[in-house]
Design a protein around this motif. Structure first.
Motif, PDB file in Angstrom:
ATOM      1  N   GLU A 115       0.307  19.219   8.709  1.00 19.40           N
ATOM      2  CA  GLU A 115       0.705  20.943   8.259  1.00 19.40           C
ATOM      3  C   GLU A 115      -0.889  21.377   9.746  1.00 19.40           C
ATOM      4  O   GLU A 115      -0.574  22.657   9.644  1.00 19.40           O
ATOM      5  N   GLU A 116      -1.918  20.765   9.603  1.00 19.10           N
ATOM      6  CA  GLU A 116      -2.861  20.968  10.245  1.00 19.10           C
ATOM      7  C   GLU A 116      -2.743  20.729  11.544  1.00 19.10           C
ATOM      8  O   GLU A 116      -3.290  21.651  12.732  1.00 19.10           O
ATOM      9  N   LYS A 117      -2.392  20.519  12.201  1.00 16.62           N
ATOM     10  CA  LYS A 117      -2.560  19.321  13.242  1.00 16.62           C
ATOM     11  C   LYS A 117      -0.820  19.493  14.272  1.00 16.62           C
ATOM     12  O   LYS A 117      -1.255  20.160  15.709  1.00 16.62           O
ATOM     13  N   LEU A 118       0.542  19.820  13.758  1.00 18.65           N
ATOM     14  CA  LEU A 118       1.150  19.800  14.596  1.00 18.65           C
ATOM     15  C   LEU A 118       1.618  21.365  14.253  1.00 18.65           C
ATOM     16  O   LEU A 118       2.459  21.552  13.676  1.00 18.65           O
ATOM     17  N   PHE A 119       1.442  21.979  15.568  1.00 16.51           N
ATOM     18  CA  PHE A 119       2.378  23.870  15.573  1.00 16.51           C
ATOM     19  C   PHE A 119       3.360  23.695  15.882  1.00 16.51           C
ATOM     20  O   PHE A 119       3.541  22.706  16.916  1.00 16.51           O
TER      21      PHE A 119
ATOM     22  N   GLN B 271       0.518  -1.024   0.003  1.00 13.43           N
ATOM     23  CA  GLN B 271      -0.251   0.213  -0.321  1.00 13.43           C
ATOM     24  C   GLN B 271       0.801   1.064  -0.268  1.00 13.43           C
ATOM     25  O   GLN B 271       1.676   1.499   0.732  1.00 13.43           O
ATOM     26  N   ARG B 272       0.482   1.915  -0.845  1.00 11.75           N
ATOM     27  CA  ARG B 272       1.310   3.616  -0.968  1.00 11.75           C
ATOM     28  C   ARG B 272       0.505   4.496   0.361  1.00 11.75           C
ATOM     29  O   ARG B 272      -0.236   3.801   0.369  1.00 11.75           O
ATOM     30  N   LEU B 273       1.718   5.756   0.576  1.00 15.87           N
ATOM     31  CA  LEU B 273       1.376   6.387   1.386  1.00 15.87           C
ATOM     32  C   LEU B 273       0.385   6.954   0.993  1.00 15.87           C
ATOM     33  O   LEU B 273       1.467   7.878  -0.458  1.00 15.87           O
ATOM     34  N   ASN B 274      -0.596   8.021   1.258  1.00 19.19           N
ATOM     35  CA  ASN B 274      -1.096   9.097   0.805  1.00 19.19           C
ATOM     36  C   ASN B 274      -0.647   9.974   1.598  1.00 19.19           C
ATOM     37  O   ASN B 274      -0.621  10.612   2.606  1.00 19.19           O
ATOM     38  N   ALA B 275       1.185  10.734   0.612  1.00 17.07           N
ATOM     39  CA  ALA B 275       1.749  11.622   1.655  1.00 17.07           C
ATOM     40  C   ALA B 275       0.674  13.200   1.197  1.00 17.07           C
ATOM     41  O   ALA B 275       0.877  13.580   2.773  1.00 17.07           O
ATOM     42  N   SER B 276       0.060  13.255   0.188  1.00 15.43           N
ATOM     43  CA  SER B 276      -0.664  14.357  -0.023  1.00 15.43           C
ATOM     44  C   SER B 276      -1.191  14.900   1.674  1.00 15.43           C
ATOM     45  O   SER B 276      -1.558  15.914   2.383  1.00 15.43           O
ATOM     46  N   ALA B 277      -1.838  13.208   2.156  1.00 11.27           N
ATOM     47  CA  ALA B 277      -3.203  13.780   3.120  1.00 11.27           C
ATOM     48  C   ALA B 277      -2.210  13.296   4.786  1.00 11.27           C
ATOM     49  O   ALA B 277      -2.567  14.774   5.484  1.00 11.27           O
ATOM     50  N   LEU B 278      -1.203  13.061   4.381  1.00 12.36           N
ATOM     51  CA  LEU B 278      -0.074  13.213   5.348  1.00 12.36           C
ATOM     52  C   LEU B 278       0.380  14.498   5.693  1.00 12.36           C
ATOM     53  O   LEU B 278       0.207  14.800   7.040  1.00 12.36           O
TER      54      LEU B 278
END
Ligand SMILES: Nc1ncnc2c1ncn2[C@@H]1O[C@H](COP(=O)(O)OP(=O)(O)OP(=O)(O)O)[C@@H](O)[C@H]1O
Length: 336
Positions: free
Chosen positions: A73-77, A61-68
């Motif tokens: 970007e949204e959650k890690l400050f 299974q490929r990594l969904n890089a854009s989702a990661l």
């Protein structure tokens, strides 16, 4: 890559049947139900369907890089470096069909800056059940390896555990928290698995991922962040090249780093040293807002400010960085 299938009405009946069977934990019924549903849908393979109910190890299974990327970007400050390196490391590794060694990431930084939080996000992006997945294993030094006199036993058990789990799922993820409290003997036990060997005792470890978390090097990272701040430079201007060499040498020479003279560093077995910067007042406020959102509460800026102001900041003169990062935000919010 696995097909995304959208079951129709007939398939839905089959799925229901399979779901009931799985809920009843009857292997034969599960098999029959899944076969029936597969036949009904015509376009879902047995494996496709099975993996909807039971957790499967999807090695290719490929990594969904854009989702990661979006999630980080949204959650890690306040962690632009960690975001960048983790994305690069995981994308490169998962796109490589034939890695020469397992991926090893060493996360360093002050308490409460997001190391465990990121590990959880990474785990969920690799195996959808995240830390609850059968293919993700978290070890906490003081919990799992507390007694120095039992090192030999821990070594044997850990080797057996890792070997068994990688045989069952090559893309297993192993997270070691509190590396700075880990006995060097434990690292010696896992060293052969991290190396460039094609196989160890008939098992290939090359698709596995090892993540090490530690506070070691936190002081060095803080010093560099502080130098930037004092020079009036932006935190976001800190680059990996400002930190990575200092960190690898500093951690190597720090007796309490867990990696001290372990051979992991001098044999280049750590692929990426990932620095977590100390969090500022504004980041603590972001954590409070995130926690409020997670609880389904409306954002009350007065409460956000009050919680952030209850935290303690260092160094004494400038009071820029939170002592505990965002670690106590959740419990403090309970009092407001
Ligand atoms: N950079 C961050 N961005 C967003 N939330 C964060 C960040 N750092 C910490 N948090 C929040 O604080 C909680 C505690 O952080 P976490 O356990 O990841 O810290 P840590 O770096 O692993 O600390 P320690 O070294 O003490 O184990 C997280 O679950 C998360 O909710």
């Amino acid at each position: 890559m696995r097909r995304a299938a959208r079951p129709g009405r007939a398939a839905a009946a089959g799925l229901l049947l399979a779901a009931r069977a799985v809920a009843g934990l009857e292997p034969i019924s599960v098999g029959i139900a899944i076969a029936a549903a597969s036949a009904l849908t015509g376009y879902l393979s047995y494996t496709d369907l099975f993996c909807r109910f039971a957790e499967c190890c999807l090695e290719e299974q490929r990594l969904n890089a854009s989702a990661l990327k979006l999630e980080l970007e949204e959650k890690l400050f306040g962690q632009h470096l960690a975001t960048e390196v983790i994305l690069k490391a995981l994308t490169g590794f998962k796109n490589n069909k034939n890695p020469k060694k397992p991926l090893t990431l060493s996360l360093h930084g002050w308490a409460g800056t997001g190391k465990n939080f990121v590990s959880q996000i990474v785990a969920e992006n690799l195996h959808s059940k995240g830390l609850k997945s059968n293919f993700v294993h978290l070890f906490v030094s003081t919990l799992h390896f507390p007694h120095e006199q039992q090192i030999k036993l821990y070594q044997d058990q850990l080797q057996g555990w890792i070997r068994g789990n990688v045989s069952a799922c090559a893309s297993s993820v192993f997270i070691f928290d509190e590396m700075d409290k880990l006995h060097p003997g434990i690292i010696d036990a896992i060293k052969p698995f991290l190396d460039y060997y094609e196989q160890v005792d008939g098992v290939s470890f090359r698709k596995a991922i090892f993540i090490f978390l530690s506070n070691a090097g936190g002081d060095l990272i803080t010093k560099i962040a502080l130098d930037f701040w004092r020079a009036g430079r932006k935190r976001e201007d800190i680059q990996l090249k400002d930190l990575e060499p200092v960190l690898s040498v500093g951690v190597f020479n720090n007796k309490h780093s867990g990696l001290w003279h372990s051979g992991l560093i001098d044999r280049n077995l750590i692929d990426y040293f990932i620095p977590f910067l100390p969090l500022e007042y504004r980041h603590v406020k972001m954590c409070v807002r995130a926690e409020m959102r997670a609880r389904g509460s409306a954002i009350d800026e007065d409460v956000v400010t009050r919680v952030a102001e209850e935290m303690t900041f260092f160094p004494k003169s400038e009071k820029i960085y939170s002592d505990k990062g965002c670690k106590t935000v959740q419990s403090r919010l309970d009092f407001h």
